[in-house]
Design a protein around this motif. Sequence first.
Motif, mmCIF file in Angstrom:
data_model
loop_
_atom_site.group_PDB
_atom_site.id
_atom_site.type_symbol
_atom_site.label_atom_id
_atom_site.label_comp_id
_atom_site.label_asym_id
_atom_site.label_seq_id
_atom_site.Cartn_x
_atom_site.Cartn_y
_atom_site.Cartn_z
ATOM 1 N N ALA A 53 -4.820 49.582 8.315
ATOM 2 C CA ALA A 53 -5.484 49.203 7.056
ATOM 3 C C ALA A 53 -5.098 47.771 6.691
ATOM 4 C CB ALA A 53 -5.093 50.170 5.941
ATOM 5 N N TYR A 54 -3.841 47.432 6.879
ATOM 6 C CA TYR A 54 -3.374 46.069 6.583
ATOM 7 C C TYR A 54 -4.125 45.057 7.454
ATOM 8 C CZ TYR A 54 -0.162 42.281 5.381
ATOM 9 O OH TYR A 54 0.376 41.093 4.912
ATOM 10 N N LEU A 55 -4.269 45.375 8.738
ATOM 11 C CA LEU A 55 -4.999 44.447 9.625
ATOM 12 C C LEU A 55 -6.417 44.230 9.117
ATOM 13 C CD1 LEU A 55 -4.227 45.578 13.300
ATOM 14 C CD2 LEU A 55 -2.969 43.998 11.839
ATOM 15 N N ALA A 61 -6.334 37.457 4.913
ATOM 16 C CA ALA A 61 -5.980 36.659 3.729
ATOM 17 C C ALA A 61 -4.577 36.081 3.846
ATOM 18 C CB ALA A 61 -6.097 37.526 2.482
ATOM 19 N N THR A 62 -3.608 36.888 4.294
ATOM 20 C CA THR A 62 -2.237 36.355 4.376
ATOM 21 C C THR A 62 -2.171 35.304 5.490
ATOM 22 O OG1 THR A 62 -1.410 38.149 5.807
ATOM 23 C CG2 THR A 62 -1.178 38.455 3.437
ATOM 24 N N TYR A 63 -2.929 35.532 6.573
ATOM 25 C CA TYR A 63 -2.976 34.508 7.634
ATOM 26 C C TYR A 63 -3.492 33.184 7.048
ATOM 27 C CZ TYR A 63 -4.283 31.817 11.699
ATOM 28 O OH TYR A 63 -4.391 30.788 12.605
ATOM 29 N N VAL A 88 10.578 36.424 8.698
ATOM 30 C CA VAL A 88 11.298 37.533 8.076
ATOM 31 C C VAL A 88 10.309 38.383 7.276
ATOM 32 C CG1 VAL A 88 13.078 38.039 6.366
ATOM 33 C CG2 VAL A 88 13.442 36.247 8.056
ATOM 34 N N GLY A 89 10.324 39.688 7.521
ATOM 35 C CA GLY A 89 9.313 40.566 6.905
ATOM 36 C C GLY A 89 7.975 40.249 7.531
ATOM 37 N N SER A 90 7.968 40.280 8.872
ATOM 38 C CA SER A 90 6.854 39.678 9.609
ATOM 39 C C SER A 90 5.605 40.533 9.635
ATOM 40 C CB SER A 90 7.292 39.343 11.030
ATOM 41 O OG SER A 90 8.063 40.382 11.536
ATOM 42 N N GLY A 93 3.064 40.148 12.379
ATOM 43 C CA GLY A 93 3.287 38.859 13.061
ATOM 44 C C GLY A 93 2.368 37.752 12.575
ATOM 45 N N THR A 94 1.894 37.889 11.349
ATOM 46 C CA THR A 94 0.935 36.931 10.789
ATOM 47 C C THR A 94 1.410 35.483 10.932
ATOM 48 O OG1 THR A 94 0.660 38.659 9.130
ATOM 49 C CG2 THR A 94 -0.468 36.573 8.723
ATOM 50 N N ALA A 95 2.658 35.227 10.511
ATOM 51 C CA ALA A 95 3.160 33.839 10.516
ATOM 52 C C ALA A 95 3.318 33.302 11.939
ATOM 53 C CB ALA A 95 4.495 33.756 9.773
ATOM 54 N N LEU A 112 11.741 39.593 12.224
ATOM 55 C CA LEU A 112 12.522 40.689 11.642
ATOM 56 C C LEU A 112 11.621 41.494 10.709
ATOM 57 C CD1 LEU A 112 15.787 38.717 10.716
ATOM 58 C CD2 LEU A 112 15.182 39.828 12.880
ATOM 59 N N GLU A 113 11.598 42.802 10.916
ATOM 60 C CA GLU A 113 10.670 43.642 10.156
ATOM 61 C C GLU A 113 11.305 45.018 9.943
ATOM 62 O OE1 GLU A 113 7.740 43.556 8.467
ATOM 63 O OE2 GLU A 113 8.104 45.695 8.270
ATOM 64 N N ALA A 114 11.156 45.546 8.729
ATOM 65 C CA ALA A 114 11.781 46.842 8.416
ATOM 66 C C ALA A 114 10.967 48.029 8.918
ATOM 67 C CB ALA A 114 11.976 46.949 6.904
ATOM 68 N N ALA A 139 14.835 45.416 11.147
ATOM 69 C CA ALA A 139 15.982 45.007 10.323
ATOM 70 C C ALA A 139 15.637 45.158 8.857
ATOM 71 C CB ALA A 139 16.323 43.550 10.612
ATOM 72 N N ASP A 140 16.652 45.430 8.055
ATOM 73 C CA ASP A 140 16.491 45.402 6.603
ATOM 74 C C ASP A 140 17.036 44.050 6.125
ATOM 75 O OD1 ASP A 140 16.555 45.550 3.898
ATOM 76 O OD2 ASP A 140 17.504 47.524 3.798
ATOM 77 N N VAL A 141 16.149 43.130 5.846
ATOM 78 C CA VAL A 141 16.592 41.762 5.548
ATOM 79 C C VAL A 141 17.221 41.648 4.157
ATOM 80 C CG1 VAL A 141 14.943 40.736 7.127
ATOM 81 C CG2 VAL A 141 14.322 41.027 4.715
ATOM 82 N N ALA A 142 17.076 42.717 3.354
ATOM 83 C CA ALA A 142 17.723 42.683 2.037
ATOM 84 C C ALA A 142 19.233 42.725 2.193
ATOM 85 C CB ALA A 142 17.243 43.861 1.195
HETATM 86 C C1 LIG Z 1 2.977 42.203 2.490
HETATM 87 S S1 LIG Z 1 3.783 42.388 4.017
HETATM 88 C C2 LIG Z 1 3.685 40.719 4.664
HETATM 89 C C3 LIG Z 1 3.663 40.703 6.139
HETATM 90 C C4 LIG Z 1 3.480 39.335 6.740
HETATM 91 N N1 LIG Z 1 4.602 38.489 6.427
HETATM 92 C C5 LIG Z 1 2.203 38.707 6.279
HETATM 93 O O1 LIG Z 1 2.246 37.669 5.610
HETATM 94 O O2 LIG Z 1 1.123 39.233 6.596
HETATM 95 C C6 LIG Z 1 5.510 42.445 3.564
HETATM 96 C C7 LIG Z 1 6.375 42.757 4.757
HETATM 97 O O3 LIG Z 1 7.750 42.688 4.399
HETATM 98 C C8 LIG Z 1 8.396 43.789 5.027
HETATM 99 N N2 LIG Z 1 9.622 44.095 4.291
HETATM 100 C C9 LIG Z 1 9.727 44.518 3.019
HETATM 101 N N3 LIG Z 1 11.024 44.726 2.711
HETATM 102 C C10 LIG Z 1 11.725 44.432 3.825
HETATM 103 C C11 LIG Z 1 13.111 44.449 4.142
HETATM 104 N N4 LIG Z 1 14.014 44.840 3.237
HETATM 105 N N5 LIG Z 1 13.499 44.090 5.376
HETATM 106 C C12 LIG Z 1 12.573 43.706 6.301
HETATM 107 N N6 LIG Z 1 11.254 43.664 6.063
HETATM 108 C C13 LIG Z 1 10.840 44.031 4.837
HETATM 109 C C14 LIG Z 1 7.370 44.891 4.950
HETATM 110 O O4 LIG Z 1 7.641 45.971 5.813
HETATM 111 C C15 LIG Z 1 6.120 44.121 5.331
HETATM 112 O O5 LIG Z 1 5.999 44.002 6.700
#
Ligand SMILES: C[S@@+](CC[C@H](N)C(=O)[O-])C[C@H]1O[C@@H](n2cnc3c(N)ncnc32)[C@H](O)[C@@H]1O
Length: 339
Positions: A53-55, A61-63, A88-90, A93-95, A112-114, A139-142
Amino acid sequence: MELPPALRTAIDRALTGRRAADLAKAAAALSQRYRDERRDGRLHVDTDEDALAYLTVRLPATYAAVRASFASIAQARPDFAPTTALDVGSGPGTALWAAADCWPALADALLLEASPAFRACGEALARDAPLPRATWRTADVATDAIDGEPRDLVTLAYVLNELAPEMRPALLQRLWQANADTLLIVEPGTPAGWQRIIAARTLLIEAGAHVLAPCPHAHACPLAHLPENRTPAFRKGHVATSTAPDWCHFAVRVARSRLHRLAKEAELSWEDEKFSYVAVSRRPPRATAARVIARPRRASGRVTLKLCRHDGSAGEQLFSRRDGQTFKRAWRSDWGEAF
Ligand SMILES: C[S@@+](CC[C@H](N)C(=O)[O-])C[C@H]1O[C@@H](n2cnc3c(N)ncnc32)[C@H](O)[C@@H]1O
């Protein structure tokens, strides 16, 4: 803005055989979570269906927002040619796709992606694609440390809004440490998204960063200091609600695919993605006199630009034919461009 053909093809391949009705249902639920800025401990994209759904409805839009922000960086720093990147939070892989499009010399990326579902989706998209070598990590980047050598380009796109406010300053510090040159943060172009950008900008300037874009200065944001924007909600910095009547944001026009239109029950073949961003660097940018921070208003022989200026001021400026070449440049300028 159109997606690069290889990305469009990869998305079409991922969506092959999926029913539009199922995608529409998943997209509606996902959009509602994003609109609510819900932070209930669940990842917004948790399943394969969420990722698809995100794709369909968000990635174009985010791209476009990330790619437009990269274009501003490239203009402020024409010498910048990153070979390594950290995203981070990829998500899917948009970025990475946008960076490869902007800087073809990019050779190596760490993502890095949760969400395992999002990560799998991103890895599948990137398979056989004309992209730099990429390493994906769950990874949990928080909370997790960011290992390895600092990288030339670090990106955090549409992620801050998913993190608890108290987690953000430490993550930004870690990203600044992980950054060898340029760091980009992008958020939705809402008052709340802009407030998160302003808070990040302040923190990074205090850490020694130079501002590349959009601001043509490193003074306090002039919009934040308009009397009507000095609300208690704003002064708290991280608060997600705001009564601010003006905020710094930009817009990029995005083409909608047939599935995108079906999923959103939309008629138009395009949408405008509003976004806020800040790009900072360890190196100073080329000086920019001003940036256009709203859609220009054109009338016969006159154009009014809303400008954020090098001296830290902001306001509207009228240009008429009497301004000669400057008028011509003003007439051709667009929202978001350096002036
Ligand atoms: C709205 S999406 C954006 C994805 C991408 N960066 C983009 O611009 O299309 C937010 C992303 O952040 C990731 N995210 C949220 N909290 C996170 C965390 N604590 N650690 C790693 N990734 C996280 C989500 O799983 C999701 O992939």
